[in-house]
Design a protein around this motif. Structure first.
Motif, mmCIF file in Angstrom:
data_model
loop_
_atom_site.group_PDB
_atom_site.id
_atom_site.type_symbol
_atom_site.label_atom_id
_atom_site.label_comp_id
_atom_site.label_asym_id
_atom_site.label_seq_id
_atom_site.Cartn_x
_atom_site.Cartn_y
_atom_site.Cartn_z
ATOM 1 N N CYS A 47 35.732 47.911 36.154
ATOM 2 C CA CYS A 47 35.394 46.552 36.590
ATOM 3 C C CYS A 47 36.410 45.534 36.093
ATOM 4 C CB CYS A 47 33.990 46.179 36.109
ATOM 5 S SG CYS A 47 32.653 47.076 36.936
ATOM 6 N N LEU A 48 36.883 45.700 34.869
ATOM 7 C CA LEU A 48 37.861 44.762 34.324
ATOM 8 C C LEU A 48 39.191 44.862 35.063
ATOM 9 C CD1 LEU A 48 37.258 45.092 30.463
ATOM 10 C CD2 LEU A 48 36.775 43.098 31.894
ATOM 11 N N THR A 49 39.573 46.071 35.426
ATOM 12 C CA THR A 49 40.871 46.269 36.066
ATOM 13 C C THR A 49 40.844 45.925 37.554
ATOM 14 O OG1 THR A 49 41.346 48.050 34.493
ATOM 15 C CG2 THR A 49 42.725 47.919 36.453
ATOM 16 N N LEU A 50 39.822 46.380 38.251
ATOM 17 C CA LEU A 50 39.751 46.186 39.703
ATOM 18 C C LEU A 50 39.010 44.922 40.104
ATOM 19 C CD1 LEU A 50 38.963 49.883 40.746
ATOM 20 C CD2 LEU A 50 41.187 48.724 40.713
ATOM 21 N N GLY A 51 38.224 44.395 39.182
ATOM 22 C CA GLY A 51 37.462 43.192 39.500
ATOM 23 C C GLY A 51 35.997 43.511 39.710
ATOM 24 N N ASP A 52 35.141 42.724 39.067
ATOM 25 C CA ASP A 52 33.699 42.932 39.167
ATOM 26 C C ASP A 52 33.207 42.799 40.601
ATOM 27 O OD1 ASP A 52 31.337 43.309 37.283
ATOM 28 O OD2 ASP A 52 30.637 41.599 38.459
ATOM 29 N N ARG A 53 33.911 41.983 41.413
ATOM 30 C CA ARG A 53 33.490 41.736 42.800
ATOM 31 C C ARG A 53 34.223 42.620 43.802
ATOM 32 N NH1 ARG A 53 33.492 35.349 43.747
ATOM 33 N NH2 ARG A 53 32.442 36.071 45.640
ATOM 34 N N HIS A 54 34.904 43.608 43.317
ATOM 35 C CA HIS A 54 35.580 44.545 44.215
ATOM 36 C C HIS A 54 34.532 45.264 45.077
ATOM 37 C CE1 HIS A 54 38.961 47.251 45.288
ATOM 38 N NE2 HIS A 54 38.007 48.146 45.436
ATOM 39 N N PRO A 55 34.700 45.266 46.417
ATOM 40 C CA PRO A 55 33.701 45.934 47.265
ATOM 41 C C PRO A 55 33.588 47.418 46.938
ATOM 42 C CG PRO A 55 35.150 44.537 48.571
ATOM 43 C CD PRO A 55 35.757 44.618 47.199
ATOM 44 N N LEU A 56 32.388 47.884 46.708
ATOM 45 C CA LEU A 56 32.191 49.284 46.350
ATOM 46 C C LEU A 56 32.672 50.209 47.453
ATOM 47 C CD1 LEU A 56 30.966 51.328 44.339
ATOM 48 C CD2 LEU A 56 28.822 51.124 45.606
ATOM 49 N N ALA A 57 32.434 49.828 48.703
ATOM 50 C CA ALA A 57 32.776 50.693 49.828
ATOM 51 C C ALA A 57 34.285 50.924 49.948
ATOM 52 C CB ALA A 57 32.237 50.104 51.123
ATOM 53 N N SER A 58 35.091 50.018 49.393
ATOM 54 C CA SER A 58 36.542 50.164 49.503
ATOM 55 C C SER A 58 37.165 50.824 48.274
ATOM 56 C CB SER A 58 37.198 48.786 49.710
ATOM 57 O OG SER A 58 37.026 47.973 48.563
ATOM 58 N N LEU A 59 36.344 51.259 47.330
ATOM 59 C CA LEU A 59 36.855 51.909 46.130
ATOM 60 C C LEU A 59 37.401 53.290 46.493
ATOM 61 C CD1 LEU A 59 37.147 51.741 43.032
ATOM 62 C CD2 LEU A 59 34.876 52.772 42.859
#
Length: 266
Positions: A47-59
């Motif tokens: 979460c810290l690296t990719l962002g807490d609001r990073h869309p889960l579906a695009s992980l």
């Protein structure tokens, strides 16, 4: 500007964010508390690296591999594999493609690494600039031969300072003069709760179990992950490889331990 904003919105995948999914995953009732703490460290880094609001579906597995290379590229095989397992469990729960697809499992060696040079350890015991908590923990681990999690589980009310020992399950954890000089000052007037406390109080998102919370300060028990990180950082200058030592190195080989240090309770 409005057209551009609409276009950006249309490209963002719908559904939960990485942060929301991570919190839901950690809030499950099934895993043991120690497992949750381990998973929490892995997901916090994502979460810290990719962002807490990073869309889960695009992980993607590629993004996860990038985080691993930065955060744990030089970690021991056991640490790497533990984080890899946590990511696989999270991906399976979230019904995503294998998030660990680009992470090879590292072979773990069974033989323990030798204890660091005693002369190098002396620089830790005698360094007044290091916090009392760290010096006490490290010295206690070195003198007792006990496992890291066993020592971190000790409580203030169970310390027998006169006999230099404390109960830990069915065993006694005992120490010698070096620890005896440091340990009495660590509780600082506290009468109950964990001996080794974290630096800060826990956030509102997750409340520790009552046994892991100090009733006088409101701080939680020091986690294994945090203790390991601090020791590695402190010992980087002492390690010829510059990678830093793990806390397990303080225990030494079985032949180097004093037999009475860890014994069965009557």
């Amino acid at each position: 500007m409005e057209r551009r904003a609409d276009a950006v919105t249309d490209t963002v995948p719908a559904g939960p964010t990485l942060g929301e999914a991570a919190r839901a995953f950690l809030a499950r009732d099934e895993p043991a508390e120690a497992t949750v703490r381990s998973y929490e460290q892995t997901l916090r880094r994502l979460c810290l690296t990719l962002g807490d609001r990073h869309p889960l579906a695009s992980l993607t597995a590629g993004q996860v591999a990038g985080v691993f290379a930065t955060a744990w590229g030089g970690a021991a095989a056991r640490t790497w594999n533990r984080h890899r397992s946590a990511v696989r469990s999270f991906g399976s729960w979230a019904r995503l493609d294998d998030l660990a697809a680009e992470l090879e499992r590292r072979p773990e060696t069974a033989s323990p690494a030798p204890t660091p040079d005693p002369a190098r350890l002396d620089t830790l015991w005698d360094d007044p600039d290091l916090p009392l908590r760290e010096r006490t923990l490290w010295r206690l681990l070195h003198e007792s031969g006990a496992a890291v999690k066993t020592v971190l589980s000790l409580n203030v009310e169970d310390l027998d300072l006169e006999d230099r020992r404390a109960p830990a399950g069915r065993t006694w954890v005992s120490w010698r003069a070096g620890t005896a000089r440091l340990l009495p000052a660590l509780p600082a007037g506290r009468t109950r709760g964990p001996v080794f406390l974290s630096e800060r109080r826990p956030g509102p998102g997750r409340t520790p179990a009552p046994a892991d919370l100090c009733p006088q300060t409101g701080r939680r028990r020091l986690s294994y992950e945090r203790a390991e990180y601090l020791f590695k950082e402190a010992t980087r200058p002492l390690d010829p490889t510059a990678g830093g030592y793990t806390l397990g190195r303080l225990r030494g080989r079985p032949a180097e331990r004093t037999p009475h240090m860890l014994s069965e309770r009557a």
